[in-house]
Design a protein around this motif. Structure first.
Motif, PDB file in Angstrom:
ATOM      1  N   UNK A   6       0.833  -1.203   0.000  1.00 31.86           N
ATOM      2  CA  UNK A   6       0.000   0.000   0.000  1.00 31.86           C
ATOM      3  C   UNK A   6       0.870   1.257   0.000  1.00 31.86           C
ATOM      4  N   UNK A   7       1.903   1.256   0.818  1.00 27.20           N
ATOM      5  CA  UNK A   7       2.822   2.399   0.859  1.00 27.20           C
ATOM      6  C   UNK A   7       3.565   2.520  -0.477  1.00 27.20           C
ATOM      7  N   UNK A   8       4.007   1.394  -1.005  1.00 30.86           N
ATOM      8  CA  UNK A   8       4.713   1.408  -2.290  1.00 30.86           C
ATOM      9  C   UNK A   8       3.803   1.925  -3.400  1.00 30.86           C
ATOM     10  N   UNK A   9       2.547   1.514  -3.388  1.00 24.78           N
ATOM     11  CA  UNK A   9       1.600   1.993  -4.391  1.00 24.78           C
ATOM     12  C   UNK A   9       1.420   3.509  -4.295  1.00 24.78           C
ATOM     13  N   UNK A  10       1.357   4.014  -3.078  1.00 25.70           N
ATOM     14  CA  UNK A  10       1.214   5.457  -2.878  1.00 25.70           C
ATOM     15  C   UNK A  10       2.436   6.211  -3.420  1.00 25.70           C
ATOM     16  N   UNK A  11       3.623   5.705  -3.134  1.00 21.57           N
ATOM     17  CA  UNK A  11       4.838   6.324  -3.676  1.00 21.57           C
ATOM     18  C   UNK A  11       4.821   6.285  -5.209  1.00 21.57           C
ATOM     19  N   UNK A  12       4.400   5.170  -5.755  1.00 23.06           N
ATOM     20  CA  UNK A  12       4.350   5.012  -7.207  1.00 23.06           C
ATOM     21  C   UNK A  12       3.380   6.008  -7.823  1.00 23.06           C
ATOM     22  N   UNK A  13       2.201   6.143  -7.216  1.00 27.89           N
ATOM     23  CA  UNK A  13       1.209   7.088  -7.725  1.00 27.89           C
ATOM     24  C   UNK A  13       1.725   8.526  -7.706  1.00 27.89           C
ATOM     25  N   UNK A  14       2.614   8.820  -6.785  1.00 27.82           N
ATOM     26  CA  UNK A  14       3.156  10.182  -6.674  1.00 27.82           C
ATOM     27  C   UNK A  14       4.460  10.360  -7.466  1.00 27.82           C
ATOM     28  N   UNK A  15       4.799   9.338  -8.270  1.00 26.86           N
ATOM     29  CA  UNK A  15       5.940   9.464  -9.160  1.00 26.86           C
ATOM     30  C   UNK A  15       7.272   8.996  -8.603  1.00 26.86           C
ATOM     31  N   UNK A  16       7.266   8.338  -7.451  1.00 24.21           N
ATOM     32  CA  UNK A  16       8.517   7.900  -6.843  1.00 24.21           C
ATOM     33  C   UNK A  16       8.752   6.387  -6.952  1.00 24.21           C
ATOM     34  N   UNK A  17       7.912   5.690  -7.685  1.00 20.03           N
ATOM     35  CA  UNK A  17       8.009   4.232  -7.761  1.00 20.03           C
ATOM     36  C   UNK A  17       9.351   3.730  -8.243  1.00 20.03           C
ATOM     37  N   UNK A  18       9.943   4.435  -9.187  1.00 16.05           N
ATOM     38  CA  UNK A  18      11.236   4.019  -9.722  1.00 16.05           C
ATOM     39  C   UNK A  18      12.374   4.114  -8.725  1.00 16.05           C
ATOM     40  N   UNK A  19      12.146   4.833  -7.637  1.00 13.35           N
ATOM     41  CA  UNK A  19      13.186   5.000  -6.624  1.00 13.35           C
ATOM     42  C   UNK A  19      13.086   3.995  -5.486  1.00 13.35           C
ATOM     43  N   UNK A  20      12.014   3.212  -5.471  1.00 14.27           N
ATOM     44  CA  UNK A  20      11.865   2.210  -4.412  1.00 14.27           C
ATOM     45  C   UNK A  20      12.820   1.061  -4.661  1.00 14.27           C
ATOM     46  N   UNK A  21      13.610   0.746  -3.685  1.00 13.38           N
ATOM     47  CA  UNK A  21      14.556  -0.352  -3.820  1.00 13.38           C
ATOM     48  C   UNK A  21      14.108  -1.554  -2.996  1.00 13.38           C
ATOM     49  N   UNK A  22      13.933  -1.341  -1.689  1.00 13.14           N
ATOM     50  CA  UNK A  22      13.655  -2.486  -0.823  1.00 13.14           C
ATOM     51  C   UNK A  22      12.957  -2.048   0.457  1.00 13.14           C
ATOM     52  N   UNK A  23      12.339  -3.018   1.100  1.00 12.74           N
ATOM     53  CA  UNK A  23      11.769  -2.833   2.434  1.00 12.74           C
ATOM     54  C   UNK A  23      12.445  -3.862   3.339  1.00 12.74           C
ATOM     55  N   UNK A  24      12.827  -3.446   4.532  1.00 12.71           N
ATOM     56  CA  UNK A  24      13.551  -4.327   5.456  1.00 12.71           C
ATOM     57  C   UNK A  24      12.693  -4.628   6.678  1.00 12.71           C
ATOM     58  N   UNK A  25      12.709  -5.881   7.081  1.00  6.14           N
ATOM     59  CA  UNK A  25      11.958  -6.336   8.245  1.00  6.14           C
ATOM     60  C   UNK A  25      12.935  -6.995   9.217  1.00  6.14           C
ATOM     61  N   UNK A  26      13.023  -6.451  10.416  1.00 10.56           N
ATOM     62  CA  UNK A  26      13.985  -6.921  11.409  1.00 10.56           C
ATOM     63  C   UNK A  26      13.338  -7.928  12.352  1.00 10.56           C
ATOM     64  N   UNK A  27      14.050  -9.028  12.598  1.00  7.29           N
ATOM     65  CA  UNK A  27      13.599 -10.060  13.526  1.00  7.29           C
ATOM     66  C   UNK A  27      14.702 -10.291  14.547  1.00  7.29           C
ATOM     67  N   UNK A  28      14.319 -10.278  15.818  1.00  8.21           N
ATOM     68  CA  UNK A  28      15.272 -10.500  16.895  1.00  8.21           C
ATOM     69  C   UNK A  28      14.884 -11.737  17.678  1.00  8.21           C
TER      70      UNK A  28
END
Length: 90
Positions: A6-28
């Protein structure tokens, strides 16, 4: 994962989709933190396990995690694409 898309879609709609590289999820909970990284460009995951010493990673643990979860997640098969995210503000 739906929230990340959902966040990625919002960035894409605002023209920033090409700049998205990755999302990180931390587990401890283990010996050291484990990160699962989702690469937007290829729609795949990879593990990242920093050792905490001079930007080194625990490659053996990363490969073990790949073997354990590749039936559940689309894990990136090209290991050269397993980008490290040292010092990322996570």
């Amino acid at each position: 994962m739906a929230a990340v898309h959902a966040v990625a879609d919002e960035f894409t709609e605002r023209g920033f989709g090409g700049q998205l590289l990755a999302a990180a999820f931390k587990f401890e909970g283990g010996e050291r933190p484990v990160y699962w990284i989702y690469g937007f460009k290829r729609g795949t995951w990879w593990p990242f396990v920093p050792t905490g010493e001079k930007q080194e990673r625990d490659n053996a643990r990363e490969l073990q995690l790949k073997a354990q979860l590749e039936k559940e997640l689309p894990v990136e098969q090209d290991l050269s694409r397993w980008l490290a995210l040292y010092d990322a503000p996570i």
